[in-house]
Scaffold this motif. Structure first.
Motif, PDB file in Angstrom:
ATOM      1  N   ASN A  72       0.861  -1.173   0.000  1.00 38.88           N
ATOM      2  CA  ASN A  72       0.000   0.000   0.000  1.00 38.88           C
ATOM      3  C   ASN A  72       0.908   1.236   0.000  1.00 38.88           C
ATOM      4  O   ASN A  72       1.607   1.504   0.975  1.00 38.88           O
ATOM      5  N   ASN A 111      -3.579   7.099  -1.776  1.00 37.88           N
ATOM      6  CA  ASN A 111      -2.794   5.861  -1.761  1.00 37.88           C
ATOM      7  C   ASN A 111      -3.315   4.865  -2.781  1.00 37.88           C
ATOM      8  O   ASN A 111      -4.431   4.968  -3.267  1.00 37.88           O
ATOM      9  N   TRP A 112      -2.488   3.911  -3.090  1.00 32.77           N
ATOM     10  CA  TRP A 112      -2.883   2.829  -3.982  1.00 32.77           C
ATOM     11  C   TRP A 112      -2.102   1.580  -3.612  1.00 32.77           C
ATOM     12  O   TRP A 112      -0.921   1.670  -3.252  1.00 32.77           O
ATOM     13  N   THR A 113      -2.763   0.426  -3.731  1.00 36.73           N
ATOM     14  CA  THR A 113      -2.136  -0.826  -3.302  1.00 36.73           C
ATOM     15  C   THR A 113      -1.744  -1.684  -4.494  1.00 36.73           C
ATOM     16  O   THR A 113      -2.597  -2.052  -5.308  1.00 36.73           O
ATOM     17  N   ASN A 527      -9.163  -2.269  -7.818  1.00 36.31           N
ATOM     18  CA  ASN A 527      -8.816  -0.951  -7.262  1.00 36.31           C
ATOM     19  C   ASN A 527      -8.152  -0.028  -8.291  1.00 36.31           C
ATOM     20  O   ASN A 527      -7.648   1.040  -7.936  1.00 36.31           O
TER      21      ASN A 527
HETATM   22  C1  LIG Z   1      -5.642   3.126   1.004  1.00 41.87           C
HETATM   23  O1  LIG Z   1      -5.250   2.773   2.329  1.00 41.87           O
HETATM   24  C2  LIG Z   1      -6.282   2.205   3.131  1.00 41.87           C
HETATM   25  C3  LIG Z   1      -5.702   1.904   4.486  1.00 41.87           C
HETATM   26  O2  LIG Z   1      -4.920   2.942   4.946  1.00 41.87           O
HETATM   27  C4  LIG Z   1      -6.817   0.965   2.504  1.00 41.87           C
HETATM   28  O3  LIG Z   1      -7.883   0.463   3.267  1.00 41.87           O
HETATM   29  C5  LIG Z   1      -7.270   1.218   1.085  1.00 41.87           C
HETATM   30  O4  LIG Z   1      -7.630   0.012   0.471  1.00 41.87           O
HETATM   31  C6  LIG Z   1      -6.148   1.874   0.283  1.00 41.87           C
HETATM   32  N1  LIG Z   1      -6.643   2.250  -1.025  1.00 41.87           N
HETATM   33  C7  LIG Z   1      -6.171   1.721  -2.170  1.00 41.87           C
HETATM   34  C8  LIG Z   1      -6.795   2.198  -3.420  1.00 41.87           C
HETATM   35  O5  LIG Z   1      -5.267   0.918  -2.193  1.00 41.87           O
END
Ligand SMILES: *[C@@H]1O[C@H](CO)[C@@H](O)[C@H](O)[C@H]1NC(C)=O
Ligand SMILES: *[C@@H]1O[C@H](CO)[C@@H](O)[C@H](O)[C@H]1NC(C)=O
Length: 537
Positions: A72, A111-113, A527
Motif C-alpha cells: 500500500n 494511496n494505492w495498493t 482498485n
Molecule cells: C488506502 O489505504 C487504506 C488503508 O490505509 C486501505 O484500506 C485502502 O484500500 C487503500 N486504497 C487503495 C486504493 O489501495
C-alpha cells in the motif's frame, strides 16, 4: 443452453482457481509504504529527498520466489507518483507495472495498493519511482528474491549477504533538473556517486574465512560505473535473475539499471579494504569508496585504491561478452535453464531501434526511430481495456529507423503474443546507452561497433548468451537481443538514462492476443485508478 451456461460457470471457476487460488499457498508479504519528502545530505549538502517510511534509500524487500507482494503506497508528496518494480516480470498483469503507460499515477495525498507475485523469479532487482524525475532524489531500494528451499543454487551457499546500491547523485534536486530539461537543456555531470545513500565509508563487515554474496545494483539515473574490491576478486554468480557462468573478475562494469550478484571470499589478512565505484566514460571520472571490514580489524584501508577502467570501451565490450549463462544451472523453477534453446527458435520479427538526439520545437528531445515519446494522459493499458480511441495507434513507430526530422508521438509496437523477436539497438550517439524492457527478460546475443547489418548476425552468441532485462549499447555501436514475448500486456521499453527517457527515449510493446482469458492475462484490478479519458469509466 442451460448446460452451456453451467459449463461456462464451471470453466470460470476453474480459470479463477488456476489464476488466483493457485497462488494462495504461496506466502503473502504485506507492506505499507509512506512516501514523504525529507532532508538528507548525501553529498554533504542538505537537500530535499524522497523517503519511504522515513528511509533513504527505501526499505529493502527481501522475498522468496513465488511470494505474493502487497504494498500500500501512500503518496504524501505534492506530485502524482508511481513506483515500478524493475526486473519483476508481472506475469499476465502489466496492471501492476507502475509506469504511466499501465497505471494512472497515485495523486498527491492518496494511496494505492500494488498486488503482484514474484512468479518463478530469483535474483537481484530493485524498485524506484517512474514518475517525473522523482528517482533523482530517492524512493528507490533493493528487491532481493531468494530461491525456495526446494530449489538448489549452482554455487555454495554464502555465509552472508550484502546489498550494494551504487549510483550517481545530483545536488540540484528533481524539480530543478526537470526545469532544466523542460527548458531544452540536457543533464550536467552528476555531483558524485553514492553507495547505499552515502558518499563514502559505507561499511560491510564480514568474518575472515567466510564467503559473502554482494548484490550490486546501479541505481543511478545516467552513469555507468565500474565496481571493484581491493585485494578481493569477485565470482559472478547472477545477473538480473539468471545464473551466470562463474567467472572471476577483478572489476566489473555495471550500467544504469543493471544488477549483478558476486561471491567474495574473505581470505586476506584481518584489516579494512576499499570498495570502489567509479564512473565510466565521463570526464572527469567520479569515484566513491566504501569499506569491506574483516571482523576484529583495527587497521583502516590503505591507499592506493585499486584502479579500474575509465574510457576503455573495448575493454567493457570484451568483458560484456564473457558474461554468459551457465547452461547446466537451475533457474527459479526446477527445470534446467539450458533447455531453452533460444538460438534455434525462428525470429518472426526484427526491430531495429535507433536512438537519436533531436530538436523539436527548438528544444532538446530524444527519439527512437524518429519518434520522441510523450505520455498520453490516459494510460495505454486503460485505453486498451476500455477500447478508448484516440490514445495511441499501433505501429505508428516503424520497425526500422526512418529518415527525416523527429516528431513527438505515442510509440506502441503491436506484437503478437508468443512472437519471438530480434531487437537491435542502434546507438547513433557518442554517449553510452542503457535500455530496459519490462515484462520479459531477453538474451543478449551480440555487441558490435558501428552500424548493425544483417551480416552481423553471423557473430551472434546463439548458445549461452546471458538472459537479463537491461542492456548497454556502447557509443556509436549496436547491441542485439532475442526475446520471446510471451507475457501479454503493455510493456515499457525505455532508456535507463532518466533524462533521455523523460525527453522521449522510450516506447511500448503491446503484447497481444485476441483471446480474452485469465490464462493469458488477468482482468483490470478492482482498485485500478481511473484518469484521462478513462476517468469516468
Ligand atoms: C488506502 O489505504 C487504506 C488503508 O490505509 C486501505 O484500506 C485502502 O484500500 C487503500 N486504497 C487503495 C486504493 O489501495
Ligand atoms: C554451472 O552450474 C553448475 C551447477 O549446476 C555448477 O556446478 C558449475 O560450477 C557451474 N559452472 C560454471 C562455470 O559456472
Amino acid at each position: 443452453m442451460r448446460e452451456a451456461v453451467f459449463l461456462q460457470f464451471l470453466l470460470g471457476i476453474l480459470a479463477c482457481f488456476i489464476v488466483f487460488c493457485a497462488n494462495a499457498e504461496d506466502p503473502y508479504r504485506d507492506y505499507t509504504w509512506v512516501v514523504t519528502y525529507g532532508t538528507r545530505a548525501p553529498l554533504g549538502v542538505y537537500q530535499k529527498v524522497i523517503l519511504i517510511n522515513n528511509q533513504f534509500p527505501g526499505p529493502p524487500i527481501e522475498a522468496v520466489t513465488n511470494d505474493n507482494i502487497i504494498i500500500n503506497v501512500i503518496n504524501q508528496l505534492d506530485e502524482p507518483f508511481l513506483v515500478t518494480w524493475h526486473g519483476i516480470k508481472q506475469r499476465r498483469t502489466s496492471w501492476q507495472d507502475g509506469v504511466l503507460g499501465t497505471n494512472c499515477p497515485i495523486p498527491p495525498h492518496s494511496n494505492w495498493t500494488y498486488k503482484f507475485q514474484l512468479k518463478d523469479q530469483i535474483g537481484t532487482f530493485m524498485y524506484y519511482p517512474s514518475t517525473l524525475l522523482h528517482r533523482a532524489i530517492g524512493g528507490f531500494g533493493a528487491l532481493n528474491v531468494m530461491q525456495r528451499s526446494v530449489i538448489s543454487i549452482p554455487y555454495p551457499a554464502p555465509d552472508g549477504e550484502f546489498t550494494v546500491l551504487v549510483g550517481d547523485w545530483y545536488n540540484a534536486g528533481d524539480k530543478a533538473l526537470k526545469e532544466r530539461l523542460d527548458s531544452g537543456l540536457g543533464l550536467p555531470l552528476p555531483d558524485g556517486l553514492l553507495i547505499n545513500g552515502v558518499r563514502r565509508s559505507y561499511t560491510f563487515t564480514g568474518q575472515r574465512g567466510k564467503t559473502y554474496k554482494f548484490r550490486i545494483t546501479n541505481v543511478g539515473i545516467s552513469t555507468s560505473i565500474n565496481f571493484r574490491i581491493q585485494g578481493h576478486p569477485m565470482t559472478l554468480i547472477e545477473v538480473e535473475g539468471s545464473h551466470s557462468l562463474q567467472e572471476l573478475y577483478e572489476s566489473i562494469d555495471i550500467h544504469a539499471g543493471q544488477s549483478v550478484a558476486v561471491l567474495v571470499e574473505l581470505l586476506a589478512s584481518v584489516k579494512d579494504y576499499y570498495i570502489v565505484a567509479s564512473t565510466r566514460f565521463t570526464k572527469p571520472i567520479l569515484t566513491t569508496t566504501g569499506v569491506l571490514r574483516y571482523e576484529g580489524s583495527h587497521t583502516p584501508a590503505s591507499l592506493p585504491l585499486p584502479i579500474g577502467p575509465t574510457f576503455q570501451v573495448h575493454w567493457s565490450m570484451k568483458q560484456a561478452r564473457t558474461i554468459r549463462t551457465n547452461l547446466t544451472a537451475n533457474a527459479a523453477r526446477p527445470n534446467p535453464q539450458g533447455s531453452f534453446h533460444y538460438g534455434t527458435i525462428k525470429v518472426v520479427r526484427t526491430l531495429v531501434l535507433a536512438n537519436a538526439k533531436a530538436k523539436i520545437n527548438g528544444k532538446l528531445r530524444y527519439a527512437v526511430n524518429g519518434i520522441s515519446y510523450v505520455d498520453p494522459t490516459t494510460p495505454l493499458k486503460l485505453a486498451d481495456w476500455f477500447n478508448i480511441p484516440g490514445v495511441f495507434k499501433l505501429n505508428s513507430i516503424k520497425d526500422v529507423p526512418t529518415s527525416g526530422p523527429a516528431v513527438l508521438g505515442v510509440s506502441v509496437f503491436g506484437i503478437t503474443l508468443h512472437d519471438f523477436v530480434e531487437i537491435v539497438f542502434q546507438n547513433t550517439e557518442a554517449a553510452i546507452q542503457s535500455w530496459h524492457l519490462d515484462g520479459s527478460s531477453f538474451n543478449v546475443v551480440g555487441y558490435g561497433s558501428g552500424q548493425w547489418k544483417p551480416d552481423s548476425r553471423k557473430r551472434y552468441n546463439l548458445v549461452d548468451a546471458i538472459s537479463r532485462h537491461t542492456v548497454q549499447v556502447y557509443p556509436t555501436s549496436w547491441t542485439a537481443i532475442l526475446v520471446s514475448l510471451d507475457n501479454k500486456g503493455m510493456w515499457n521499453l525505455r532508456s535507463q538514462d532518466w533524462s533521455k527517457r523523460y525527453l522521449g527515449q522510450q516506447c511500448y510493446l503491446r503484447v497481444w492476443s485476441n483471446e480474452k482469458s485469465l490464462f493469458t492475462e488477468t482482468g483490470i484490478p478492482p482498485n485500478a485508478l481511473r484518469c484521462g479519458k478513462a476517468a469516468h469509466l
